[in-house]
Design a protein around this motif. Structure first.
Motif, PDB file in Angstrom:
ATOM      1  N   GLN A  67       0.813  -1.217   0.000  1.00  0.00           N
ATOM      2  CA  GLN A  67       0.000   0.000   0.000  1.00  0.00           C
ATOM      3  C   GLN A  67       0.850   1.271   0.000  1.00  0.00           C
ATOM      4  OE1 GLN A  67      -3.215   0.126  -0.630  1.00  0.00           O
ATOM      5  NE2 GLN A  67      -3.389  -2.095  -0.628  1.00  0.00           N
ATOM      6  N   GLU A  68       1.962   1.266   0.702  1.00  0.00           N
ATOM      7  CA  GLU A  68       2.844   2.444   0.724  1.00  0.00           C
ATOM      8  C   GLU A  68       3.440   2.691  -0.661  1.00  0.00           C
ATOM      9  OE1 GLU A  68       7.032   3.739   2.794  1.00  0.00           O
ATOM     10  OE2 GLU A  68       5.588   2.669   4.071  1.00  0.00           O
ATOM     11  N   MET A  69       3.900   1.632  -1.284  1.00  0.00           N
ATOM     12  CA  MET A  69       4.460   1.746  -2.632  1.00  0.00           C
ATOM     13  C   MET A  69       3.383   2.194  -3.613  1.00  0.00           C
ATOM     14  SD  MET A  69       6.284  -1.169  -5.032  1.00  0.00           S
ATOM     15  CE  MET A  69       7.688  -1.482  -3.992  1.00  0.00           C
ATOM     16  N   ALA A  70       2.171   1.657  -3.454  1.00  0.00           N
ATOM     17  CA  ALA A  70       1.067   2.021  -4.337  1.00  0.00           C
ATOM     18  C   ALA A  70       0.704   3.498  -4.187  1.00  0.00           C
ATOM     19  CB  ALA A  70      -0.142   1.140  -4.061  1.00  0.00           C
ATOM     20  N   ALA A  71       0.747   4.014  -2.960  1.00  0.00           N
ATOM     21  CA  ALA A  71       0.440   5.433  -2.724  1.00  0.00           C
ATOM     22  C   ALA A  71       1.478   6.327  -3.402  1.00  0.00           C
ATOM     23  CB  ALA A  71       0.376   5.721  -1.229  1.00  0.00           C
ATOM     24  N   GLU A  72       2.740   5.932  -3.324  1.00  0.00           N
ATOM     25  CA  GLU A  72       3.795   6.689  -4.016  1.00  0.00           C
ATOM     26  C   GLU A  72       3.610   6.579  -5.530  1.00  0.00           C
ATOM     27  OE1 GLU A  72       7.824   5.963  -2.552  1.00  0.00           O
ATOM     28  OE2 GLU A  72       6.952   5.377  -0.616  1.00  0.00           O
ATOM     29  N   GLY A  73       3.207   5.412  -5.996  1.00  0.00           N
ATOM     30  CA  GLY A  73       2.951   5.208  -7.416  1.00  0.00           C
ATOM     31  C   GLY A  73       1.778   6.038  -7.907  1.00  0.00           C
ATOM     32  N   GLN A  74       0.765   6.186  -7.068  1.00  0.00           N
ATOM     33  CA  GLN A  74      -0.395   6.998  -7.444  1.00  0.00           C
ATOM     34  C   GLN A  74       0.024   8.452  -7.644  1.00  0.00           C
ATOM     35  OE1 GLN A  74      -3.722   6.931  -4.713  1.00  0.00           O
ATOM     36  NE2 GLN A  74      -4.978   8.174  -6.083  1.00  0.00           N
ATOM     37  N   LYS A  75       0.862   8.967  -6.775  1.00  0.00           N
ATOM     38  CA  LYS A  75       1.346  10.350  -6.927  1.00  0.00           C
ATOM     39  C   LYS A  75       2.113  10.501  -8.240  1.00  0.00           C
ATOM     40  CE  LYS A  75       1.720  11.218  -1.982  1.00  0.00           C
ATOM     41  NZ  LYS A  75       2.631  11.310  -0.846  1.00  0.00           N
ATOM     42  N   LEU A  76       2.983   9.556  -8.525  1.00  0.00           N
ATOM     43  CA  LEU A  76       3.752   9.598  -9.780  1.00  0.00           C
ATOM     44  C   LEU A  76       2.818   9.497 -10.987  1.00  0.00           C
ATOM     45  CD1 LEU A  76       6.706   7.264  -8.750  1.00  0.00           C
ATOM     46  CD2 LEU A  76       6.917   9.678  -9.417  1.00  0.00           C
ATOM     47  N   TYR A  77       1.858   8.588 -10.912  1.00  0.00           N
ATOM     48  CA  TYR A  77       0.912   8.402 -12.008  1.00  0.00           C
ATOM     49  C   TYR A  77       0.143   9.697 -12.271  1.00  0.00           C
ATOM     50  CZ  TYR A  77      -3.039   6.678 -14.699  1.00  0.00           C
ATOM     51  OH  TYR A  77      -3.989   6.506 -15.672  1.00  0.00           O
ATOM     52  N   GLU A  78      -0.365  10.300 -11.212  1.00  0.00           N
ATOM     53  CA  GLU A  78      -1.145  11.530 -11.367  1.00  0.00           C
ATOM     54  C   GLU A  78      -0.287  12.665 -11.920  1.00  0.00           C
ATOM     55  OE1 GLU A  78      -2.898  11.981  -7.480  1.00  0.00           O
ATOM     56  OE2 GLU A  78      -4.441  10.469  -7.903  1.00  0.00           O
ATOM     57  N   GLU A  79       0.967  12.695 -11.553  1.00  0.00           N
ATOM     58  CA  GLU A  79       1.878  13.747 -12.014  1.00  0.00           C
ATOM     59  C   GLU A  79       2.333  13.524 -13.458  1.00  0.00           C
ATOM     60  OE1 GLU A  79       6.496  14.969 -11.066  1.00  0.00           O
ATOM     61  OE2 GLU A  79       5.267  14.299  -9.398  1.00  0.00           O
ATOM     62  N   LEU A  80       2.591  12.273 -13.831  1.00  0.00           N
ATOM     63  CA  LEU A  80       3.258  12.003 -15.105  1.00  0.00           C
ATOM     64  C   LEU A  80       2.398  11.321 -16.176  1.00  0.00           C
ATOM     65  CD1 LEU A  80       6.582  10.636 -13.564  1.00  0.00           C
ATOM     66  CD2 LEU A  80       6.195  12.920 -14.539  1.00  0.00           C
ATOM     67  N   CYS A  81       1.325  10.671 -15.779  1.00  0.00           N
ATOM     68  CA  CYS A  81       0.636   9.794 -16.724  1.00  0.00           C
ATOM     69  C   CYS A  81      -0.758  10.255 -17.131  1.00  0.00           C
ATOM     70  CB  CYS A  81       0.541   8.386 -16.135  1.00  0.00           C
ATOM     71  SG  CYS A  81       2.141   7.704 -15.604  1.00  0.00           S
ATOM     72  N   THR A  82      -1.399  11.084 -16.328  1.00  0.00           N
ATOM     73  CA  THR A  82      -2.810  11.407 -16.568  1.00  0.00           C
ATOM     74  C   THR A  82      -3.043  12.290 -17.797  1.00  0.00           C
ATOM     75  OG1 THR A  82      -2.690  13.198 -14.947  1.00  0.00           O
ATOM     76  CG2 THR A  82      -3.540  11.061 -14.192  1.00  0.00           C
ATOM     77  N   ALA A  83      -2.011  12.867 -18.346  1.00  0.00           N
ATOM     78  CA  ALA A  83      -2.201  13.644 -19.581  1.00  0.00           C
ATOM     79  C   ALA A  83      -2.632  12.739 -20.728  1.00  0.00           C
ATOM     80  CB  ALA A  83      -0.920  14.390 -19.945  1.00  0.00           C
ATOM     81  N   CYS A  84      -2.264  11.468 -20.659  1.00  0.00           N
ATOM     82  CA  CYS A  84      -2.580  10.535 -21.746  1.00  0.00           C
ATOM     83  C   CYS A  84      -3.395   9.320 -21.315  1.00  0.00           C
ATOM     84  CB  CYS A  84      -1.293  10.043 -22.403  1.00  0.00           C
ATOM     85  SG  CYS A  84      -0.355  11.350 -23.211  1.00  0.00           S
ATOM     86  N   HIS A  85      -3.404   9.002 -20.036  1.00  0.00           N
ATOM     87  CA  HIS A  85      -4.076   7.801 -19.545  1.00  0.00           C
ATOM     88  C   HIS A  85      -5.124   8.156 -18.509  1.00  0.00           C
ATOM     89  CE1 HIS A  85      -1.161   5.085 -21.470  1.00  0.00           C
ATOM     90  NE2 HIS A  85      -0.260   5.979 -21.133  1.00  0.00           N
ATOM     91  N   LYS A  86      -6.343   7.677 -18.725  1.00  0.00           N
ATOM     92  CA  LYS A  86      -7.436   7.828 -17.773  1.00  0.00           C
ATOM     93  C   LYS A  86      -7.714   6.456 -17.176  1.00  0.00           C
ATOM     94  CE  LYS A  86      -7.803  12.113 -18.899  1.00  0.00           C
ATOM     95  NZ  LYS A  86      -6.942  13.004 -18.179  1.00  0.00           N
ATOM     96  N   VAL A  87      -7.994   6.435 -15.876  1.00  0.00           N
ATOM     97  CA  VAL A  87      -8.147   5.166 -15.162  1.00  0.00           C
ATOM     98  C   VAL A  87      -9.272   4.309 -15.726  1.00  0.00           C
ATOM     99  CG1 VAL A  87      -8.715   4.121 -12.933  1.00  0.00           C
ATOM    100  CG2 VAL A  87      -7.071   5.990 -13.044  1.00  0.00           C
ATOM    101  N   ASP A  88     -10.425   4.896 -15.987  1.00  0.00           N
ATOM    102  CA  ASP A  88     -11.585   4.093 -16.349  1.00  0.00           C
ATOM    103  C   ASP A  88     -11.897   4.005 -17.834  1.00  0.00           C
ATOM    104  OD1 ASP A  88     -12.259   3.294 -13.752  1.00  0.00           O
ATOM    105  OD2 ASP A  88     -13.199   5.224 -13.350  1.00  0.00           O
ATOM    106  N   LYS A  89     -11.114   4.661 -18.676  1.00  0.00           N
ATOM    107  CA  LYS A  89     -11.424   4.614 -20.102  1.00  0.00           C
ATOM    108  C   LYS A  89     -10.180   4.877 -20.936  1.00  0.00           C
ATOM    109  CE  LYS A  89     -12.759   9.461 -20.350  1.00  0.00           C
ATOM    110  NZ  LYS A  89     -13.768  10.423 -20.698  1.00  0.00           N
ATOM    111  N   LYS A  90     -10.265   4.468 -22.199  1.00  0.00           N
ATOM    112  CA  LYS A  90      -9.195   4.769 -23.148  1.00  0.00           C
ATOM    113  C   LYS A  90      -9.232   6.268 -23.415  1.00  0.00           C
ATOM    114  CE  LYS A  90      -7.653   3.749 -27.841  1.00  0.00           C
ATOM    115  NZ  LYS A  90      -7.240   5.127 -28.077  1.00  0.00           N
TER     116      LYS A  90
END
Length: 157
Positions: A67-90
């Motif tokens: 869970q700790e690693m996942a929380a850090e991963g969520q921060k990275l994902y939100e910072e770096l990945c959400t411009a192109c990837h949405k959790v629930d849809k293409k």
């Protein structure tokens, strides 16, 4: 004598014509096999369980979700990945939800760490590039540790 020569010539033409059709048929069959191999390539998504991708990651051990690693991963994902990837849809890129139901963890990390080479050489990455209308995955210059944390977050989705 001319009659015998004419008969011999006709017989030779008939014999070669019969053999010619057979060779032509074989040639057409071979051509058809080659054409089907070229026009109908194997589906790269079919054997995804065996594809670890191209890059530095050859093995990933997955246990219970950290869970700790996942929380850090969520921060990275939100910072770096959400411009192109949405959790629930293409979106521009595919949704990460259920990623490990369709890709190996090694493949996912190699795609995060080595997107340029993956797009050039990996059949699944090539297919995804086509599905994304030619928009390649951006190289975020992640460390292996960061990619592992993002993967851990993706496991929670």
């Amino acid at each position: 004598m001319k009659k015998n020569s004419l008969i011999a010539l006709i017989l030779m033409l008939m014999i070669s014509a019969c053999g010619g059709d057979s060779n032509q048929q074989k040639s057409e069959e071979s051509s058809g096999e080659v054409q089907s191999m070229v026009s109908e390539p194997e589906d790269p998504m079919e054997n995804w369980q065996e594809n670890k991708g191209i890059g530095p990651v050859s093995s990933v051990e997955l246990g219970e979700i950290d869970q700790e690693m996942a929380a850090e991963g969520q921060k990275l994902y939100e910072e770096l990945c959400t411009a192109c990837h949405k959790v629930d849809k293409k979106f521009i890129g595919p949704s990460p939800k259920g990623l490990l139901d369709r890709r190996t963890p090694e493949w996912a990390m190699n795609m995060m760490l080595n997107p340029e080479e993956m797009i050039q050489k990996d059949p699944i990455a090539k297919q995804l590039l086509l599905e994304a209308n030619g928009a390649p995955m951006a190289n975020q210059n992640l460390t292996r540790d960061q990619a592992r944390k993002i993967l851990e977050y993706i496991r929670t989705l």
